[in-house]
Design an enzyme around this catalytic site. Sequence first.
Site, short mmCIF file in Angstrom:
data_model
loop_
_atom_site.label_atom_id
_atom_site.label_comp_id
_atom_site.label_asym_id
_atom_site.label_seq_id
_atom_site.Cartn_x
_atom_site.Cartn_y
_atom_site.Cartn_z
N MET A 291 -7.45 8.08 3.19
CA MET A 291 -7.49 6.94 3.56
C MET A 291 -8.43 6.73 4.67
O MET A 291 -8.44 5.73 5.56
CB MET A 291 -6.12 6.23 4.05
CG MET A 291 -4.97 6.23 3.15
SD MET A 291 -3.26 5.57 3.46
CE MET A 291 -3.29 6.55 5.12
N ILE B 121 -8.21 0.65 9.67
CA ILE B 121 -8.48 1.37 11.05
C ILE B 121 -10.08 1.22 11.15
O ILE B 121 -10.88 1.35 11.99
CB ILE B 121 -8.33 2.97 10.98
CG1 ILE B 121 -8.39 3.45 12.24
CG2 ILE B 121 -9.16 3.70 9.76
CD1 ILE B 121 -7.98 4.82 12.50
N GLY B 122 -10.67 0.71 10.15
CA GLY B 122 -12.26 0.53 10.19
C GLY B 122 -12.62 -0.56 9.11
O GLY B 122 -13.73 -0.19 8.70
N GLY B 123 -12.05 -1.36 8.62
CA GLY B 123 -12.17 -2.29 7.74
C GLY B 123 -11.34 -2.21 6.36
O GLY B 123 -11.67 -2.82 5.51
N SER B 124 -10.29 -1.43 6.47
CA SER B 124 -9.51 -1.05 5.47
C SER B 124 -8.85 -2.26 4.44
O SER B 124 -8.22 -2.11 3.43
CB SER B 124 -8.50 0.20 5.75
OG SER B 124 -9.22 1.45 5.96
N LYS C 95 0.86 -1.08 -0.07
CA LYS C 95 -0.10 0.14 0.04
C LYS C 95 0.87 1.19 -0.11
O LYS C 95 1.82 1.06 0.48
CB LYS C 95 -0.72 -0.07 1.29
CG LYS C 95 -1.80 0.94 1.45
CD LYS C 95 -2.56 0.72 2.47
CE LYS C 95 -3.93 1.88 2.62
NZ LYS C 95 -4.79 1.37 3.91
N SER D 133 -9.43 1.47 2.71
CA SER D 133 -8.53 2.31 1.99
C SER D 133 -7.26 1.22 1.24
O SER D 133 -6.61 2.06 0.48
CB SER D 133 -7.87 3.32 2.92
OG SER D 133 -7.13 2.57 3.97
#
Length: 578
Positions: free
Chosen positions: A190, A237-240, A141, A216
């Site tokens: 992101m 951080i939230g499903g990235s 990434k 992201s």
Amino acid sequence: MENIKRQQVLGFTGGVLFVILINNFWRWKKKQNVLKKIKSKSVECKRAFDYVVEQLKKGNLSEDEVSQIVQLSFNDLHQQLQDGTLKAVTVLQAYQAFALKANERLNAITEPLVTAMDIAEKLDKQTGKKGLLHGIPVSVKESFDIKSLDTTAGISHFIGKPRPDDAALIKVLKDEGAIPFVRTNIPQTMMIYECSNPIYKETLNPYDLTKTPGGSTGGESALLGAKASIIGYGSDIGGSIRVPSHFCGCYGLKTTLERLSRKGTLSLSKGQMQVSGTVGPMARDLDGLIMAFKVLLTDLHFELDPSIPPIKFRDEIYNSKQSLKIGYYVTDGYTPAVPSCRRAVMLTKKALEAMGHTVVEFKPPRMVYAYTKLYLGTVMGDKGKNYTSKLKGDIIDPTIWKLMLPSKLPNFILRMMSWLYPILTKDKVFGDILKARMGINSVHDWFNHALKIQAYKEEFLSAWRREDLDAVICPPFAMAAPPLGKVADVISAGNYSMIYNLLNYPGGVLPVTKVTADDVNDLDNYPTNTRTLKLVKQFSMKSEGLPVGVQCVCLPFNEELVLRLMREAENGLNKLQD
């Protein structure tokens, strides 16, 4: 007297117009500077693409040879590199050629790494013991620092600021013989399940070019889904990691915070520690995912970042034959899973039962509260100022406008909207979402907020322990990949993943099935009592053929158990097909 007044009015008007003119001029000037920076970055990236293309012309690999190499499973590729059947240079050229071809369709790569060939050539000359990832091409990434290159997160503010060193995990990968060969695209900031920014433009889903690959870590998922990479690394951080894996039919692992080093990675949310992003591997197959995680747990890793607990890969957990008790659920109480995602969970339940495990329904406590009050209340605790401050004067990508808008509105307007919206739409939860975007007012309130998070963690663990669970399976997202640019309208569908960032539980995603015509027809029974649910249904109508994954979750620092559960699920699914 009238002439004096007229002159005063004209003078005042002229002054206002002059100020407006100067202001507009500076805005135009700033925009031109941003466009100039983006253009310079584009030229730099094109130069890297051209360099790799020229190198490939010297390799003379045929299309059949490229195809044969990239079709190898991770284990087969790994074995042939270890025993010398394949050379690192040959494998690299095959993946470079295939990835560049896929990139023409998907725009998943931000830039190829021009140092890759030098690394491959040195590996082929190496004698003695080979590293665990000897000769394996690895995609990363764009948020991972690579020495001498910018790390931008799609924000022009970071252009022209090359990093002084590789990220810690990049160093570990190179030490084990991996070859970082491309960097992959991200959404601007992101902070959304899209993959578009003004610098590198938009990445598309390999299964349907009208759908998002997620974010992201969207460039990674698109490249892996297109079989143009074999393992990669992202952040979550939230499903990235998990949501893009679900959208593009690949494998991903969100680790527990501090199981892997984040040293040398870019994040715009590092200022708060209640919900922190983690890094983790992604892969084309499960064997690749397991090795991509296992290989990082080395003495060098722990030396480079002493804050990481020196926990090596625990084979005794991964190889255990003990039967498990697993919970499952298909609704978070606000955005229930669409038929395809519900079916994927039930298929996985059946597969795990076929492998001798017990699977029971689990009802996580107060998931809507956890999402609106705690998760959103944390990541938007500063009202988004940390990341919006980096966007000042920048070109704003259309995919994040809806997320940014509340940050620009005064709180009294947000408070009014949070009161009016539920009345007009009968959607009280969306009102709570708007309230969460108002931020936290004081340090005292932030301390109390942290206490609420801790209390919820204890409440969730108590519910888990009451059922005597070893693990949980659930959707990663309430639906398959939405259309490009539409994720902000159904962002709450990601609560299935976000909650485990709040709890700091590790979670992995594996592909289970694809959306069928029957799944689409069954949408007739999907609820439409809120605007969000109407859009989830609408965006799911043309989803036949899209991949659908399932999320496997365990308690903190139990990544080996997550991987074991994923293996058990995959073996069970294969058993059901026989």
